[in-house]
Write an enzyme that holds these catalytic residues in place. Structure first.
Site: not given
Length: 144
Positions: A99, A66
């Site tokens: 991570h 977006c």
């Protein structure tokens, strides 16, 4: 068999969605959840179905786009099994996978180039979760 990837955008991200989708479609089975033009739309109408498809395993990973990357990310993260990371550079996408085991990313079309969008998508889709010490942290994210 090609990996299945969900992609969705609002009107501000439409052009980037098309570019990223076309780039990835040679190597991935890309399911496009819309929007399908630059006409003004409400991004949750496209993000919720894309996030649901990742949640239920229909698609392995997802890419959202977006104007700022924020609206689509906030919406996707309402889903319990979604970990959507806002990525504005390839290194963030790598760390989001390594991570955080991010299964979706969002990109800000108004703040990155088309080339960077492709590179972010590429890094996101080619990086694996490291597990180990990160697994315990990821396990603590969901609120049950």
């Amino acid at each position: 068999m090609k990996r299945k990837i969900a992609i969705a955008a609002d009107h501000a991200g439409y052009e980037y969605k098309e570019i990223v989708k076309n780039y990835l479609s040679e190597r991935f089975d890309v399911q496009d959840f819309g929007t399908f033009s630059t006409d003004s739309v409400d991004y949750p109408d496209f993000v919720h179905p894309a996030a649901t498809s990742v949640e239920n395993g229909e698609n392995e990973l997802g890419i959202l786009i977006c104007g700022s990357g924020n609206g689509v990310q906030i919406t996707a993260n309402k889903h319990q099994k979604i970990r959507c990371a806002l990525c504005w550079m390839p290194e963030i996408a790598i760390l989001a996978r390594q991570h955080n085991d991010a299964n979706m990313i969002s990109m800000p079309a108004r703040f990155i180039s088309k080339e960077v969008a492709i590179e972010i998508a590429e890094k996101f889709l080619s990086t694996d979760f490291e597990g180990g010490r990160h697994q315990n942290r990821v396990d603590k994210i969901a609120v049950c």
